[in-house]
Design a protein around this motif. Structure first.
Motif, short mmCIF file in Angstrom:
data_model
loop_
_atom_site.label_atom_id
_atom_site.label_comp_id
_atom_site.label_asym_id
_atom_site.label_seq_id
_atom_site.Cartn_x
_atom_site.Cartn_y
_atom_site.Cartn_z
N SER A 150 0.92 -1.31 -0.06
CA SER A 150 0.02 -0.17 0.16
C SER A 150 1.08 1.35 0.00
O SER A 150 0.57 2.33 0.23
CB SER A 150 -0.92 0.20 1.09
OG SER A 150 -0.19 0.15 2.44
N LYS A 159 -5.18 6.99 -9.56
CA LYS A 159 -5.85 7.14 -8.21
C LYS A 159 -5.36 5.90 -7.57
O LYS A 159 -5.59 4.71 -8.10
CB LYS A 159 -7.60 7.23 -8.23
CG LYS A 159 -8.08 8.52 -8.71
CD LYS A 159 -7.67 9.81 -7.63
CE LYS A 159 -8.57 11.02 -8.22
NZ LYS A 159 -8.42 11.95 -6.97
N ASN A 196 -5.09 3.66 -3.42
CA ASN A 196 -5.47 3.45 -2.12
C ASN A 196 -4.03 3.32 -1.18
O ASN A 196 -3.28 2.51 -1.53
CB ASN A 196 -6.51 2.09 -1.91
CG ASN A 196 -7.60 2.27 -2.37
OD1 ASN A 196 -8.20 3.12 -3.25
ND2 ASN A 196 -8.58 1.34 -2.16
N GLU A 230 -7.14 4.55 5.70
CA GLU A 230 -6.67 4.24 4.13
C GLU A 230 -7.64 5.32 3.18
O GLU A 230 -8.92 5.48 3.50
CB GLU A 230 -7.40 2.94 3.75
CG GLU A 230 -6.95 2.52 2.53
CD GLU A 230 -7.37 1.12 2.27
OE1 GLU A 230 -6.66 0.35 1.18
OE2 GLU A 230 -8.34 0.48 2.89
N LEU A 231 -7.02 5.88 2.31
CA LEU A 231 -7.76 7.12 1.62
C LEU A 231 -7.48 6.73 0.09
O LEU A 231 -6.45 5.89 -0.31
CB LEU A 231 -7.05 8.34 1.86
CG LEU A 231 -7.37 8.90 3.23
CD1 LEU A 231 -6.41 10.36 3.35
CD2 LEU A 231 -8.72 9.01 3.63
N VAL A 232 -8.15 7.06 -0.79
CA VAL A 232 -7.98 7.31 -2.07
C VAL A 232 -7.45 8.34 -2.51
O VAL A 232 -7.79 9.54 -2.06
CB VAL A 232 -9.31 7.15 -2.87
CG1 VAL A 232 -9.23 7.20 -4.46
CG2 VAL A 232 -10.04 5.99 -2.58
N THR A 246 -9.02 13.68 -2.08
CA THR A 246 -8.51 12.43 -1.20
C THR A 246 -10.08 12.21 -0.61
O THR A 246 -10.77 13.07 -0.45
CB THR A 246 -7.58 12.63 -0.16
OG1 THR A 246 -8.17 13.21 0.89
CG2 THR A 246 -6.35 13.01 -0.69
N LYS A 247 -10.28 10.81 -0.35
CA LYS A 247 -11.41 10.37 0.23
C LYS A 247 -11.36 8.93 0.94
O LYS A 247 -10.53 8.53 0.55
CB LYS A 247 -12.66 10.37 -0.70
CG LYS A 247 -12.65 9.38 -1.83
CD LYS A 247 -13.76 9.17 -2.92
CE LYS A 247 -13.73 8.09 -3.70
NZ LYS A 247 -15.13 8.13 -4.64
N PRO A 248 -12.05 8.81 1.90
CA PRO A 248 -11.92 7.57 2.61
C PRO A 248 -12.17 6.24 1.82
O PRO A 248 -13.23 6.51 1.02
CB PRO A 248 -12.69 7.68 3.86
CG PRO A 248 -12.88 9.16 4.09
CD PRO A 248 -12.71 9.78 2.61
N THR A 249 -11.60 5.29 1.93
CA THR A 249 -12.31 4.05 1.35
C THR A 249 -13.63 3.32 2.02
O THR A 249 -14.16 2.72 1.21
CB THR A 249 -11.02 2.99 1.32
OG1 THR A 249 -10.73 2.71 2.63
CG2 THR A 249 -10.00 3.41 0.55
N ASP A 302 -17.33 4.33 3.27
CA ASP A 302 -18.28 5.11 3.23
C ASP A 302 -18.75 5.87 4.72
O ASP A 302 -18.97 7.07 4.83
CB ASP A 302 -19.65 4.56 2.45
CG ASP A 302 -19.21 4.28 1.15
OD1 ASP A 302 -17.87 4.96 0.34
OD2 ASP A 302 -19.62 3.53 0.31
#
Length: 211
Positions: free
Chosen positions: A62, A104, A106, A136-138, A172-175, A177
């Protein structure tokens, strides 16, 4: 601030196939291949001890790496697979994939807690309970955040820090939801009992956090 991308130094490997891979292992190397990026795959190898050290450090698959191979331009890669010996559980082969800056991916990003001395809950004897030291983020390969920052100023016993309370870097956003818990300030043992005896003059209750 962008996260510094660590180097992964490898050598180009002569030949392909099982015979060449076995020869690499006999020489104390772990054979691998780097592919993707609209260019031909390149057979590479990494010293066994170096690869094993990185694997034991954790999150090898990762982490975004800056691959350095003599005779080739540096390229950003991520590991897609590490094959292991079924008996000894030691690495026997690895696959790396080239990434563009706009790709993109993770990645696990560490969480840093600041201003702990400005948290009333800590001053009252509360304890910081960190449930997710990394998230963990995208992220975009060309703009990886170095860390996520949680400002603890004003937090009291029973307060909970969730992912929605952290300002995430742009793009960025979390994996995950749902709004998951990062940390909370828990009551220390005996604090509630002391309060009931009137030593603090008010009752302080810790909120139980569901994991």
């Amino acid at each position: 601030m962008a996260k510094e991308i660590p180097d992964l130094v490898a050598q180009e490997r002569a030949g392909t196939g099982k015979g060449a891979a076995r020869a690499a292992r006999r020489a104390g190397m772990v054979p691998g291949v780097v592919y993707g990026g609209d260019v031909d795959p390149v057979a590479i190898q990494i010293p066994f001890n170096e690869l094993l050290k990185k694997l034991k450090a954790g999150q090898f698959k990762s982490t975004l790496w800056n691959l350095k191979v003599d005779g080739h331009d540096d390229v950003r890669v991520i590991c897609r697979d590490v094959q292991r010996d079924v008996v000894k559980d030691l690495p026997t082969h690895f696959d790396l994939m080239r990434l563009r800056r706009t790709s993109k991916i993770n990645l696990f990003i560490p969480v840093e807690f600041i201003n702990e001395d400005e948290a009333p809950g800590i001053k009252k004897g509360g304890m910081l309970n960190v449930t997710r030291p990394e998230v963990e983020l995208v992220v975009t390969a060309g703009d990886i955040p170095e860390k996520l920052v949680v400002d603890m100023a004003g937090l009291n016993i029973g307060d909970v820090v969730t992912i929605s309370s952290i300002e995430l870097p742009k793009g960025t956003k979390p994996t995950i939801d749902r709004d998951f818990v990062i940390a909370n300030i828990a009551s220390p043992g005996g604090l509630a009992a002391a309060d009931e005896d009137g030593e603090e003059g008010e009752e302080v209750e810790a909120t139980e956090v569901e994991q």
